[in-house]
Enzyme design. Structure first.
Site, short mmCIF file in Angstrom:
data_model
loop_
_atom_site.label_atom_id
_atom_site.label_comp_id
_atom_site.label_asym_id
_atom_site.label_seq_id
_atom_site.Cartn_x
_atom_site.Cartn_y
_atom_site.Cartn_z
N ASN A 1 0.87 -1.18 0.00
CA ASN A 1 0.00 0.00 0.00
C ASN A 1 0.91 1.22 0.00
O ASN A 1 1.49 1.56 1.02
CB ASN A 1 -0.88 -0.03 1.26
CG ASN A 1 -1.72 1.22 1.41
OD1 ASN A 1 -1.80 2.05 0.48
ND2 ASN A 1 -2.35 1.38 2.57
N GLU B 1 -6.90 4.60 7.73
CA GLU B 1 -6.71 6.03 7.43
C GLU B 1 -7.94 6.61 6.74
O GLU B 1 -8.28 7.78 6.93
CB GLU B 1 -5.43 6.23 6.60
CG GLU B 1 -4.18 6.02 7.44
CD GLU B 1 -2.97 5.48 6.70
OE1 GLU B 1 -2.92 5.55 5.46
OE2 GLU B 1 -2.06 4.96 7.39
N GLU C 1 -5.56 -5.09 10.48
CA GLU C 1 -4.52 -4.10 10.73
C GLU C 1 -4.81 -3.36 12.03
O GLU C 1 -5.62 -2.42 12.04
CB GLU C 1 -4.49 -3.07 9.59
CG GLU C 1 -4.14 -3.66 8.24
CD GLU C 1 -3.56 -2.60 7.32
OE1 GLU C 1 -2.41 -2.77 6.91
OE2 GLU C 1 -4.24 -1.60 7.04
N LYS D 1 0.15 4.22 -0.33
CA LYS D 1 -0.49 5.42 0.25
C LYS D 1 -0.24 6.62 -0.68
O LYS D 1 -0.19 6.45 -1.89
CB LYS D 1 0.00 5.65 1.68
CG LYS D 1 -0.19 4.37 2.52
CD LYS D 1 0.01 4.57 3.99
CE LYS D 1 -0.18 3.23 4.69
NZ LYS D 1 -0.10 3.32 6.15
N GLY E 1 2.38 2.06 10.76
CA GLY E 1 3.35 3.14 10.62
C GLY E 1 4.03 3.54 11.92
O GLY E 1 4.69 4.57 11.99
N SER F 1 3.32 -2.32 10.38
CA SER F 1 4.76 -2.41 10.61
C SER F 1 5.34 -3.78 10.30
O SER F 1 6.26 -4.26 10.97
CB SER F 1 5.11 -1.98 12.05
OG SER F 1 4.71 -0.65 12.25
N GLY G 1 2.73 -1.25 4.27
CA GLY G 1 2.81 0.18 3.97
C GLY G 1 4.24 0.60 3.70
O GLY G 1 4.77 0.41 2.61
N HIS H 1 -9.44 1.05 4.72
CA HIS H 1 -8.18 1.24 5.45
C HIS H 1 -8.44 2.19 6.63
O HIS H 1 -9.24 3.12 6.52
CB HIS H 1 -7.11 1.82 4.52
CG HIS H 1 -5.76 1.82 5.15
ND1 HIS H 1 -5.37 2.80 6.05
CD2 HIS H 1 -4.72 0.96 5.05
CE1 HIS H 1 -4.14 2.52 6.47
NE2 HIS H 1 -3.73 1.41 5.88
P1 PGA Z 1 2.80 0.11 7.67
O1 PGA Z 1 1.34 0.35 7.06
O2 PGA Z 1 3.30 -1.18 7.08
O3 PGA Z 1 3.59 1.30 7.24
O4 PGA Z 1 2.63 0.01 9.15
C1 PGA Z 1 0.46 -0.71 6.87
C2 PGA Z 1 -0.81 -0.21 6.24
O5 PGA Z 1 -1.24 0.91 6.56
O6 PGA Z 1 -1.41 -0.91 5.41
#
Ligand code: PGA
Length: 254
Positions: free
Chosen positions: A9, A100, A170, A11, A176, A216, A237, A98
């Site tokens: 992803n 976000e 998630e 983003k 993140g 992460s 991500g 997601h």
């Molecule tokens: P991250 O994000 O791997 O940077 O923690 C995962 C995601 O938001 O899908």
């Protein structure tokens, strides 16, 4: 056998040329280094989709997806992108729900359910995301939260449609932040999700549903996470922005 999947992803990262170059590297590395039948998916910004889908044509192990779509078929929704438009450039997947999108754009389970339906109607595979916040984890309400997100977002689908989706767990506190759920914590929720699917759609459907872990995930922790019984891959991500890291995560299955 359910599919083993690693989905990146990106983003709101990568300008157009860097996206193309990172993706080309991914395709070449997958071709040379990935021996199993794992599916790699890159969910890019909309601007890359068409070009990446063209590049991915040469390798059936790599596919392309979007990170969101609008819930309507078409119409006067300035600035939005529809599922049929995404489909028309050769993308095959769409991330729906997601955290976000839920947090910054106020997307509710009801809206996400509409987005899931339109995605499926247009022949795309939704990667439907669920997960609890830190507060919900610490307050011990996370099983209820996950169940509510499943019920409101995807358990209204027919059995036929449900069989086409991919789920991603998630935990919001792990996205993140560098804080990964431990393999045991992740496995506990994945097993719970699979049990809820079995209650709703039967054991066979539950056994066939790919459930990805996200938050992460990186080349160092992927192998241990992916070795858990109910974890079928990852939604990545930060580590998906570097071709070497992303491909090493795919290789963690082996
Ligand atoms: P991250 O994000 O791997 O940077 O923690 C995962 C995601 O938001 O899908």
């Amino acid at each position: 056998m359910r599919k083993k999947i690693v989905a990146g992803n990106w983003k709101m990262n990568m300008d157009y040329p860097s996206g193309l170059s990172v993706f080309s590297e991914i395709i070449n590395m997958v071709k040379d280094e990935v021996t199993g039948s794992q599916q790699a998916i890159v969910c890019s910004p909309y601007i890359h989709l068409s070009s990446l889908a063209q590049l991915a044509k040469s390798n059936s192990q790599v596919s392309v997806g979007a990170q969101n779509c609008h819930q309507a078929e078409s119409g006067a929704y300035t600035g939005e992108i529809s599922a049929s438009q995404i489909k028309s450039v050769g993308a095959e997947y769409v991330i729906i729900g997601h955290s976000e999108r839920r947090q910054y754009f106020g997307e509710s389970d009801a809206l996400l359910s509409e987005k899931t339906v339109i995605t499926l109607k247009n022949g795309l595979t939704p990667i439907f995301c669920i997960g609890e916040t830190l507060e919900q984890r610490e307050g011990n309400t996370y099983f209820d939260v996950i169940k509510e997100q499943l019920t409101g977002g995807v358990f209204n689908l027919s059995a036929d449609d449900f069989a086409k989706i991919v789920l991603a767990y998630e935990p919001v506190w792990a996205i993140g932040t560098g804080l990964t759920a431990s393999p045991e914590q992740a496995q506990e929720i994945h097993a719970f999700i699979r049990k809820e699917i079995a209650v709703k759609y039967g054991q066979e459907t539950a056994d066939e549903t790919s459930i990805l872990y996200g938050g992460s995930c990186n080349p160092k922790n992927a192998a241990e996470l992916f070795s858990q019984t109910d974890i079928d891959g990852g939604l990545i991500g930060g580590a998906s922005l570097k071709s070497r890291d992303f491909v090493d995560i795919i290789k963690a299955f082996n």
